[in-house]
Structures are given as structure tokens and as C-alpha cells.
Design an enzyme around this catalytic site. Structure first.
Site, PDB file in Angstrom:
ATOM      1  N   SER A  25       0.839  -1.200   0.000  1.00 11.01           N
ATOM      2  CA  SER A  25       0.000   0.000   0.000  1.00 11.01           C
ATOM      3  C   SER A  25       0.880   1.258   0.000  1.00 11.01           C
ATOM      4  CB  SER A  25      -0.957  -0.053   1.196  1.00 11.01           C
ATOM      5  OG  SER A  25      -2.039   0.826   1.020  1.00 11.01           O
TER       6      SER A  25
ATOM      7  N   ASP B 189      -5.466  -4.047  -2.697  1.00 16.98           N
ATOM      8  CA  ASP B 189      -4.443  -3.721  -1.709  1.00 16.98           C
ATOM      9  C   ASP B 189      -3.758  -4.959  -1.131  1.00 16.98           C
ATOM     10  OD1 ASP B 189      -3.085  -2.688   0.673  1.00 16.98           O
ATOM     11  OD2 ASP B 189      -4.337  -0.907   0.427  1.00 16.98           O
TER      12      ASP B 189
END
Length: 332
Positions: A108, A220
Site C-alpha cells: 500500500s 491492496d
């Protein structure tokens, strides 16, 4: 067939052969302390401790096939939206103490920081840009059943820092972690274009649209590897320094759907057993739980939190590196 829920296809190397980088020199004060000639004390007599050290080095050289091997250090940076700016403070203290970074991995926002640092961008410039960041720099609100915003702009956000756009152009070996939403597996990017990998790694479920890339639907990386310590191991790190940005559970009511989603995931993470902890040697957890996901204006506080937490961990890191040099590097 993938093992342990990890995929190694499409721009991913399961066991990349990457030559170790040279150790970063320790921060100097500008003057070197005077030293006596090797093996001789201040009074001209043989220095027994130095002789002993030479004997130890000779033994290590024999044990390691003629060369004393320094352990490869991997840094694994977790996600956390604006809280990821704390990673800058972590890297700054590692640099100041001469801790080498031979491999860097990110999930991320950790992937964005890792890629920027691996490109050679200075920490000062990263901090300056972090303080000026706004949601519109990387996100665009949209109408979709799959998410509330697109992160296509993130692919070009890296260009603010560097013109490099390929993994092969990085100064430090880099891995970016994402999740295959269909297979439920970790995806490690280590080659090709960095932009699509960053978008996938930062595609927070519910907020950003999933990223379609080479036949996959990616989101993610935190879903399968909250902190990419396993990625660092796969990249050949002997010692893994992991940075986990704990969001905590704030006392105030959530302000938006994004915070509802974020806090819900935090609750799940707190009760889940994750493999990244077992792959971590030193865990750094900056005190950033009070910073909201979009408070980029808190950059000075975030950087300071990263510095403070890392400073506390330095003795353990140095002791571990010293111990690793005297013992054959372990494999995991």
C-alpha cells in the site's frame, strides 16, 4: 501451482538473484578518532584484543569460504494512508546509524515510499512532497459498484519524485505487494513497470476500484501481507526490519464510509494471525494511531514518530547484525 497462498506469476520472481548492495557508511561527525597501528597498543606493545579480533576474522574467513559475509538487510514497509509518512522517519534514522538497506519492500502506501526511496530520491524531498499531498493527487472520485474512487493518478504520482519507472532502474532491489482478489493470493511485483504495481498495491477495497492487470483483478496487498516481511525474505534478506503502522481504534465516531471500512479492517487484523510477524526480526511500530487516514498535514509529527520508534530499535538492530556476522546467515 502456487504454494502457501502466494503467487509468483506476471512480473514476479519467486527467488530473485540480486547481488547485495554495499553497506551504507555510518554517519560521521566530520572527524575521525585517532587509532593505533593494527596489532599494536598505545605504548608500542602488542595489543592482545586486536590480535584476538584478527584471529576471529581469520576464523570467520575460513568458515565462510574465504570471505566474511555481511547479512543482507531487508526493510518491509506496511500500509496506512497518510500514516505512511512515518516511514520517512524510520529510513532517516537507519541512514544516520549506517544501517544498510539491501532490499526494500512495500504494501500500500509503504510500496509508494519504498519505490521512491529505492529510486534514489532524498528523504528531505519525500518529506516535502508528503506535506503537500492531497487526495486529488492520487485519487479521483467516481461512480461505480466496485469502489468510490479511481487511483489511476497514482501511476503518475511517482513521477513527482523520479523519472525512473521500471523495477530494473531502482538503486535498491524493490518488491511491491498486492492481492489477487479472485484467487485470494499474495502477488509480488519485482520486475516490469512500477506504476501498475503501485496502483494495485494501493487499491484499498471499498475506496478504490480494483486494478485489472494482465488478466488479474488486484487490490491492496494488506489483505494477505499487511507488512511485507515475507516478501523481504523471498528477496534474499537475512535480517528483516518491519514497520507496522497501527491505526488503533479512535474514541471519536467515524466521519465517513472510508473510516468505517478502515476501522472494520483494523478489527479483523488485530485478531488475525499473520505470517509476516514470523518473518520479522525487528518490529518498529511508530505511535501514529491518533493520525487520521487523510491527515497529510501532520507530516512533521508523522516523521518524528517514525524517528522516535526507530531510535529505540537501533540497539536491537545493531546487536542482531553483529550476531549475524558471527554466525552463518539463517534461511527461512
Amino acid at each position: 501451482m502456487p504454494k502457501n497462498g502466494h503467487d509468483t506469476g506476471h512480473g514476479i520472481s519467486p527467488d530473485p538473484e540480486i547481488a547485495p548492495r554495499a553497506a551504507v557508511p555510518a554517519a560521521a561527525s566530520g572527524t575521525a578518532a585517532p587509532t593505533a597501528p593494527t596489532g599494536v597498543g598505545g605504548d608500542g606493545a602488542p595489543d592482545e584484543p586486536n590480535i584476538l579480533r584478527k584471529a576471529v576474522r581469520a576464523f570467520r574467513s575460513f568458515a565462510y569460504g574465504g570471505e566474511e559475509r555481511r547479512p543482507r538487510v531487508g526493510v518491509a514497509l506496511g500500509g496506512g494512508f497518510a500514516r505512511g509518512i512515518a516511514h520517512i522517519g524510520v529510513l532517516r534514522v537507519l541512514e544516520a546509524h549506517g544501517i544498510p538497506v539491501d532490499v526494500i519492500c512495500g504494501t500500500s502506501v509503504g510500496a509508494l515510499v519504498a519505490a521512491t526511496y529505492a529510486s534514489g530520491t532524498s528523504l528531505g524531498e519525500m518529506e516535502r512532497q508528503g506535506a503537500e499531498t492531497q487526495f486529488k493527487d492520487f485519487g479521483r472520485w467516481t461512480v461505480s459498484w466496485l469502489g468510490m474512487a479511481s487511483n489511476e493518478r497514482l501511476e503518475h504520482y511517482l513521477h513527482k519524485f523520479t523519472h525512473k519507472h521500471l523495477f530494473s532502474q531502482m538503486n535498491i532491489p524493490l518488491a511491491v505487494v498486492a492481492t489477487d482478489l479472485i484467487a485470494g493470493q499474495t502477488v509480488y511485483f519485482t520486475e516490469g513497470e512500477i506504476g501498475p504495481a503501485l496502483r494495485a498495491s494501493c487499491a484499498y477495497p471499498g475506496l478504490f476500484l480494483p486494478v485489472e492487470h494482465k488478466g488479474r483483478i488486484l487490490v491492496d496487498g494488506f489483505l494477505t501481507e499487511l507488512v511485507p516481511s515475507v516478501a523481504a525474505r523471498k528477496m534474499g534478506a537475512d535480517v528483516v526490519i518491519a514497520v507496522h503502522l497501527e491505526p488503533g481504534l479512535l474514541d471519536t465516531a467515524p466521519r465517513s464510509m472510508i473510516e468505517v471500512i478502515s476501522r472494520s479492517f483494523s478489527i479483523i487484523e488485530s485478531s488475525a494471525t499473520q505470517s509476516w510477524r514470523a518473518a520479522t526480526d525487528v518490529l518498529i511500530e511508530p505511535n501514529v494511531h491518533h493520525i487520521l487516514w487523510d491527515q497529510f498535514s501532520k507530516t512533521p509529527q508523522l516523521v518524528a514518530a517514525g524517528e522516535s520508534a526507530t531510535q529505540e530499535a537501533i540497539p536491537k538492530i545493531k546487536a542482531l547484525l553483529a550476531r549475524q556476522i558471527t554466525e552463518p546467515a539463517r534461511s527461512r
